[in-house]
Every structure is written in structure tokens, then in C-alpha cells.
Design a protein around this motif. Sequence first.
Motif, PDB file in Angstrom:
ATOM      1  N   PRO A   1      24.520 -20.500   7.797  1.00 32.84           N
ATOM      2  CA  PRO A   1      24.325 -21.836   8.383  1.00 32.84           C
ATOM      3  C   PRO A   1      24.093 -22.887   7.296  1.00 32.84           C
ATOM      4  CG  PRO A   1      23.015 -20.189   9.542  1.00 32.84           C
ATOM      5  CD  PRO A   1      23.549 -19.515   8.317  1.00 32.84           C
ATOM      6  N   MET A   2      24.686 -24.052   7.495  1.00 33.42           N
ATOM      7  CA  MET A   2      24.595 -25.122   6.503  1.00 33.42           C
ATOM      8  C   MET A   2      23.983 -26.361   7.152  1.00 33.42           C
ATOM      9  SD  MET A   2      27.650 -26.802   4.197  1.00 33.42           S
ATOM     10  CE  MET A   2      28.539 -27.410   5.639  1.00 33.42           C
ATOM     11  N   LEU A   3      22.949 -26.899   6.513  1.00 29.07           N
ATOM     12  CA  LEU A   3      22.314 -28.116   7.002  1.00 29.07           C
ATOM     13  C   LEU A   3      23.255 -29.292   6.768  1.00 29.07           C
ATOM     14  CD1 LEU A   3      19.789 -29.592   8.112  1.00 29.07           C
ATOM     15  CD2 LEU A   3      18.998 -29.775   5.736  1.00 29.07           C
ATOM     16  N   ILE A   4      23.629 -29.979   7.863  1.00 28.05           N
ATOM     17  CA  ILE A   4      24.593 -31.073   7.718  1.00 28.05           C
ATOM     18  C   ILE A   4      24.020 -32.418   8.149  1.00 28.05           C
ATOM     19  CG2 ILE A   4      26.564 -29.524   8.039  1.00 28.05           C
ATOM     20  CD1 ILE A   4      26.829 -30.683  10.899  1.00 28.05           C
ATOM     21  N   GLY A   5      22.876 -32.440   8.831  1.00 31.62           N
ATOM     22  CA  GLY A   5      22.362 -33.736   9.259  1.00 31.62           C
ATOM     23  C   GLY A   5      21.158 -33.605  10.171  1.00 31.62           C
ATOM     24  N   LYS A   6      20.950 -34.672  10.954  1.00 25.65           N
ATOM     25  CA  LYS A   6      19.786 -34.729  11.829  1.00 25.65           C
ATOM     26  C   LYS A   6      20.160 -35.503  13.091  1.00 25.65           C
ATOM     27  CE  LYS A   6      14.831 -35.124  10.855  1.00 25.65           C
ATOM     28  NZ  LYS A   6      14.681 -33.736  10.400  1.00 25.65           N
ATOM     29  N   TYR A   7      19.624 -35.038  14.230  1.00 27.34           N
ATOM     30  CA  TYR A   7      19.901 -35.710  15.495  1.00 27.34           C
ATOM     31  C   TYR A   7      18.653 -35.657  16.368  1.00 27.34           C
ATOM     32  CZ  TYR A   7      22.236 -36.904  19.910  1.00 27.34           C
ATOM     33  OH  TYR A   7      22.613 -37.508  21.094  1.00 27.34           O
ATOM     34  N   ARG A   8      18.187 -36.828  16.758  1.00 24.62           N
ATOM     35  CA  ARG A   8      17.007 -36.975  17.611  1.00 24.62           C
ATOM     36  C   ARG A   8      15.786 -36.235  17.046  1.00 24.62           C
ATOM     37  NH1 ARG A   8      18.042 -36.037  23.810  1.00 24.62           N
ATOM     38  NH2 ARG A   8      15.971 -37.022  23.818  1.00 24.62           N
ATOM     39  N   GLY A   9      15.656 -36.288  15.749  1.00 20.79           N
ATOM     40  CA  GLY A   9      14.493 -35.707  15.090  1.00 20.79           C
ATOM     41  C   GLY A   9      14.618 -34.227  14.769  1.00 20.79           C
TER      42      GLY A   9
END
Length: 234
Positions: free
Chosen positions: A83-91
Motif C-alpha cells: 500500500p502506498m500513501l497518496i493523500g488525505k480525504y476528510r481527515g
Amino acid sequence: LKANHQSQQFRLEDNLIKRFPEQIEQTKERIRGFEKDMQTLESHPLPKEGFVGMTMGSTQLHDKEAAGKAILDACKAIRGLDPMLIGKYRGLDMYLSLEDFGKTFRMTFKGVMAHPVELGTDARGNLTRIDNALAGLPERLEKQRTMLDNLHAQVAAAKEEVGKPFPQEEELRVKSARLTELNALLNMENERTLAPANQVVEEKNTRPSVLQRLRNTAPNTGSPVPSKPRMEVR
């Protein structure tokens, strides 16, 4: 039956000492995790109009179309199965991963808990899937609360059952006593049967043989031979 009862008692004791406490604590942790993530979502509510916004890398996206396209671009660029961290959504952090040997893209939103969403090929459709998955957190939380109630009910039921005696104990005692009595009678009967047989063998061993009887009954026809007078030598 008694062995099964004892085995069940051991399982109940093990469940009360180890299994139930572990499961209860794990369920409580999941409940706390869902509650915390729901608080995070509530602090980043969906607007009635427009788009709540999404962070992809270091870029802030405020347009829904752009956010959907950015997700598809990330799917094309991902390599490897981790798994790769790509961003953030609604915290919540967004992790993108390849599943099913590279056939499926999965977005996992992580707060305290993990909330996976299987992605498709449509940009807007993926955003709808994401919002629907996050909207399902209250239902998942309720399932955990129901599970916790069930675990407590199982603990109460186990406490009532543990330590109970074998229900057929008296019946087993009576049957065991009867079996012992029958075995004793059978042994006595066997001894009576063997005694005459032993007596016959003993009489047979002490009875004289045919040859001995013939010797004892044969007539004595011989007469003693007179001894010759001894001549005197002068």
C-alpha cells in the motif's frame, strides 16, 4: 457421555479465563476506533453543495472532477503490491494498493481503523464509492456493539453452565454398581463350573493304570523251590 461433559466443562473454563476476555477487549478497541474515526469525519463534513476537497500528495484539489482523475492517474502509476500513501480525504489518510495479483485497485482510508474501498475505472464513480463506504461507518460500529452484547451474553451463559455436575451421574452410578454385581455373579458361576472338572482330572490321575490292575489280579502259580540238603564232607 461423561467424558464429553468433562471436555465441555474444560472448554467453558478456558473460554471464561482466556477467549472471552480477549474477544471482548478486541471488540471494545474496534468500537473505540470506529467512534474516533466517525468524530474525524464529522469534523470534515460533506457540504450540501460542492466538493469537500482532497489532498493528493502535496496538491490540494477542490474540484470533484480533478480529484477523480487524480485517483485514476495514481492507479496507473502505482507499482508493487505494498500500500502506498497518496493523500488525505476528510481527515483520513488514503492508501492505494494492488490486490488480486494486480487485477484490483483498492483505496484504504485509515484513521484508527482501516476502511477499504474497491475502485473502478470511472472517476466520479470512485468518489461515490468512497463516500458510500465512509457513510457506512455507523452501521459497522453498530455491528461491533451488537457483537459485544453477544459476547457478554455468552459469558453469562457460560458462567451458569460451568461447574454443573454430569446430569446422568446417578444413573451412571446405578448402572456401574449393577455391572459390578453381575461380574461378581459371573465369576462365582465360573468357579462352580471349574470345580467338578478339576475333580475329574484329579480322580483320573489317582486311578491305577490297566497294566497295574493286571499285575495286581494275576494268579500266583509258582511254588517255592526246595533247597537241596547240604552234604557233609568228611
